[in-house]
Design an enzyme around this catalytic site. Sequence first.
Site, PDB file in Angstrom:
ATOM      1  N   THR A 192       0.852  -1.188   0.000  1.00  0.00           N
ATOM      2  CA  THR A 192       0.000   0.000   0.000  1.00  0.00           C
ATOM      3  C   THR A 192       0.893   1.245   0.000  1.00  0.00           C
ATOM      4  OG1 THR A 192      -0.177  -0.076   2.406  1.00  0.00           O
ATOM      5  CG2 THR A 192      -1.921  -1.176   1.144  1.00  0.00           C
ATOM      6  N   THR A 212       1.366   4.405   1.581  1.00  0.00           N
ATOM      7  CA  THR A 212       2.076   4.966   2.731  1.00  0.00           C
ATOM      8  C   THR A 212       2.999   3.934   3.354  1.00  0.00           C
ATOM      9  OG1 THR A 212       0.281   6.513   3.154  1.00  0.00           O
ATOM     10  CG2 THR A 212       1.807   6.107   4.977  1.00  0.00           C
ATOM     11  N   CYS A 213       2.529   2.706   3.466  1.00  0.00           N
ATOM     12  CA  CYS A 213       3.333   1.644   4.072  1.00  0.00           C
ATOM     13  C   CYS A 213       4.600   1.377   3.264  1.00  0.00           C
ATOM     14  CB  CYS A 213       2.509   0.358   4.180  1.00  0.00           C
ATOM     15  SG  CYS A 213       0.942   0.564   5.043  1.00  0.00           S
ATOM     16  N   THR A 214       4.472   1.344   1.955  1.00  0.00           N
ATOM     17  CA  THR A 214       5.567   0.996   1.062  1.00  0.00           C
ATOM     18  C   THR A 214       6.514   2.166   0.805  1.00  0.00           C
ATOM     19  OG1 THR A 214       4.194  -0.665   0.003  1.00  0.00           O
ATOM     20  CG2 THR A 214       6.106   0.079  -1.238  1.00  0.00           C
ATOM     21  N   ILE A 251       7.714   1.718   6.137  1.00  0.00           N
ATOM     22  CA  ILE A 251       8.647   0.602   6.292  1.00  0.00           C
ATOM     23  C   ILE A 251      10.048   0.870   5.715  1.00  0.00           C
ATOM     24  CG2 ILE A 251       8.980  -1.877   5.909  1.00  0.00           C
ATOM     25  CD1 ILE A 251       6.646  -0.943   7.912  1.00  0.00           C
TER      26      ILE A 251
END
Length: 171
Positions: free
Chosen positions: A59, A61-63, A67
């Site tokens: 996704t 923001t996560c990618t 992270i």
Amino acid sequence: MSDLVGKPFPEGFHFNYVPFDEEDQKDHLSCKRPIQLNLTQDYLKGKKIVITSAPGAFTPTCTLSHIPGYIEKASDFVSKGVDKVIVITQDSAFVNSAWGKLLGQKVPIEFASDWQATFSKSIGWTVNAGEMGTLTARYTIIIDDGKVIYAEKEPGSEVTVSGADAALAKL
């Protein structure tokens, strides 16, 4: 601050993950079987563990924001005595393993599954994503010798209290 802080890490939960292997990182198509990571008090004794949760693998923001900071600062976590950084989502261990490979996973980071957000639901840190169902919220928990020393859930959609810099500042 969370009511988890100062207490033993909750027992009775496990995460599934495909163990990181540097040789495996070279062959992005390899696919080993997941194993269970049981964060019991026996396992946690004498260890520093960071758990960071993202709503979903691959996704935006996560990618792009959340992270990558952990991967870029993997050696900083090691220098602070961290034994393992566990990145979790409700996605399967296979999906999280592929995501870790894409992001350039490094030691001491493992990408694991909080399948059906079981652990995240137990602590009340989930996100209702409509048709996508219940997702793990964006949060970070730090465990030192079995005791939670930091636990914060993002108040909004930004990466602040759950980011690598916030976690490193608490170690």
